[in-house]
Design a protein around this motif. Sequence first.
Motif, short mmCIF file in Angstrom:
data_model
loop_
_atom_site.label_atom_id
_atom_site.label_comp_id
_atom_site.label_asym_id
_atom_site.label_seq_id
_atom_site.Cartn_x
_atom_site.Cartn_y
_atom_site.Cartn_z
N GLY A 1 0.79 -1.10 0.04
CA GLY A 1 0.24 -0.14 -0.17
C GLY A 1 0.61 1.11 0.02
N ALA A 2 1.97 1.06 0.79
CA ALA A 2 2.98 2.39 0.84
C ALA A 2 3.40 2.52 -0.66
CB ALA A 2 3.95 2.06 1.87
N LEU A 3 3.95 1.73 -1.33
CA LEU A 3 4.43 1.53 -2.40
C LEU A 3 3.48 2.15 -3.67
CD1 LEU A 3 6.97 0.97 -4.32
CD2 LEU A 3 6.09 -1.25 -4.68
N GLN A 4 2.20 1.59 -3.46
CA GLN A 4 1.09 2.34 -4.30
C GLN A 4 0.78 3.72 -4.23
OE1 GLN A 4 -2.09 -0.32 -3.19
NE2 GLN A 4 -1.34 -1.99 -5.11
N ILE A 5 0.89 4.35 -2.82
CA ILE A 5 0.78 5.56 -2.69
C ILE A 5 2.14 6.35 -3.15
CG2 ILE A 5 0.86 7.21 -0.82
CD1 ILE A 5 -0.82 5.12 0.97
N LEU A 6 3.33 5.84 -3.18
CA LEU A 6 4.48 6.49 -3.65
C LEU A 6 4.24 6.48 -5.20
CD1 LEU A 6 7.08 7.67 -3.38
CD2 LEU A 6 8.04 5.45 -3.36
N LEU A 7 3.98 5.46 -5.85
CA LEU A 7 3.79 5.39 -7.20
C LEU A 7 2.51 6.53 -7.61
CD1 LEU A 7 4.33 1.54 -8.04
CD2 LEU A 7 5.82 3.70 -8.65
N LEU A 8 1.50 6.43 -6.97
CA LEU A 8 0.57 7.46 -7.38
C LEU A 8 0.79 8.90 -7.50
CD1 LEU A 8 -2.64 8.05 -8.11
CD2 LEU A 8 -3.05 8.02 -5.56
N ILE A 9 1.70 9.06 -6.41
CA ILE A 9 2.47 10.55 -6.03
C ILE A 9 3.11 10.73 -7.36
CG2 ILE A 9 3.97 12.06 -4.80
CD1 ILE A 9 2.49 10.46 -2.27
N LEU A 10 3.95 9.83 -7.75
CA LEU A 10 5.06 9.97 -8.85
C LEU A 10 4.22 10.13 -10.10
CD1 LEU A 10 7.94 7.51 -7.96
CD2 LEU A 10 8.02 9.89 -7.91
N VAL A 11 3.01 9.36 -10.43
CA VAL A 11 2.28 9.66 -11.65
C VAL A 11 1.50 11.05 -11.75
CG1 VAL A 11 0.20 8.87 -12.72
CG2 VAL A 11 1.86 7.18 -12.07
N LEU A 12 1.15 11.53 -10.45
CA LEU A 12 0.49 12.97 -10.34
C LEU A 12 1.41 13.86 -10.66
CD1 LEU A 12 -1.85 12.33 -7.30
CD2 LEU A 12 -2.48 12.21 -9.75
N ILE A 13 2.66 13.76 -10.34
CA ILE A 13 3.82 14.66 -10.49
C ILE A 13 4.16 14.67 -12.05
CG2 ILE A 13 6.29 15.11 -10.36
CD1 ILE A 13 6.18 14.22 -7.55
N VAL A 14 4.06 13.50 -12.58
CA VAL A 14 4.44 13.36 -14.17
C VAL A 14 3.35 14.08 -14.89
CG1 VAL A 14 4.56 11.81 -16.19
CG2 VAL A 14 5.88 11.49 -14.23
N ILE A 15 2.04 13.99 -14.47
CA ILE A 15 0.90 14.25 -15.04
C ILE A 15 0.85 15.88 -14.96
CG2 ILE A 15 -1.74 14.85 -14.90
CD1 ILE A 15 -1.86 11.64 -14.23
N ALA A 16 1.07 16.53 -13.80
CA ALA A 16 1.24 17.84 -13.77
C ALA A 16 2.28 18.57 -14.51
CB ALA A 16 1.45 18.14 -12.28
N GLN A 17 3.60 17.78 -14.56
CA GLN A 17 4.43 18.43 -15.41
C GLN A 17 4.27 18.37 -16.92
OE1 GLN A 17 8.12 16.07 -14.36
NE2 GLN A 17 8.34 17.81 -12.43
N ASN A 18 3.41 17.61 -17.25
CA ASN A 18 3.33 17.49 -18.90
C ASN A 18 1.90 17.90 -19.38
OD1 ASN A 18 5.84 16.15 -19.68
ND2 ASN A 18 5.15 14.97 -18.30
N LEU A 19 1.26 18.93 -18.74
CA LEU A 19 0.07 19.29 -19.21
C LEU A 19 0.03 20.24 -20.31
CD1 LEU A 19 -1.88 19.64 -15.83
CD2 LEU A 19 -2.28 17.99 -17.58
N GLU A 20 1.35 20.84 -20.68
CA GLU A 20 1.29 22.12 -21.58
C GLU A 20 1.11 21.41 -22.99
OE1 GLU A 20 5.32 20.71 -20.85
OE2 GLU A 20 3.92 21.58 -19.59
N THR A 21 0.58 21.98 -23.82
CA THR A 21 0.14 21.36 -25.13
C THR A 21 1.67 21.67 -26.08
OG1 THR A 21 -0.61 23.71 -26.00
CG2 THR A 21 -1.94 21.89 -25.29
N THR A 22 1.73 20.77 -27.15
CA THR A 22 2.73 20.84 -28.11
C THR A 22 2.28 20.31 -29.33
OG1 THR A 22 5.11 19.83 -28.35
CG2 THR A 22 3.63 18.56 -27.29
N SER A 23 3.12 20.58 -30.31
CA SER A 23 2.73 19.97 -31.62
C SER A 23 4.08 18.81 -32.12
CB SER A 23 2.68 20.87 -32.75
OG SER A 23 3.89 21.86 -33.00
#
Length: 106
Positions: free
Chosen positions: A32-54
């Motif tokens: 469960g702790a590992l899942q929480i850590l992975l969820l936090i990392l996924v949320l960080i990746v999502i937040a960093q890659n929201l800008e649009t690109t072509s």
Amino acid sequence: METDPHDTRHSSSPLGRTARGAGGWLRRHPLGALQILLLILVLIVIAQNLETTSIDVLFWTLASLPKLVLILISMVVGALVWEGLRRKLLKPDRARGATVTSRTHP
């Protein structure tokens, strides 16, 4: 005999009891702790890659796509290619003439 004010072995305060039980949840739920850590990392990746690109592919231009969508599309395409190659190159024992029943029954 004097008592040591820093001795927490016989502490009856709530802070002392909490400190002794710290980490218990982590020991009981390591997955469960590992899942929480992975969820936090996924949320960080999502937040960093929201800008649009072509992206330009030969003479096509895919415009105004979020980086996250491009990352996910490339991951799905890569997984599909990997699975296709795995199924094609790593065939089961059928290719050599052996079957499951011939191995279990003499």
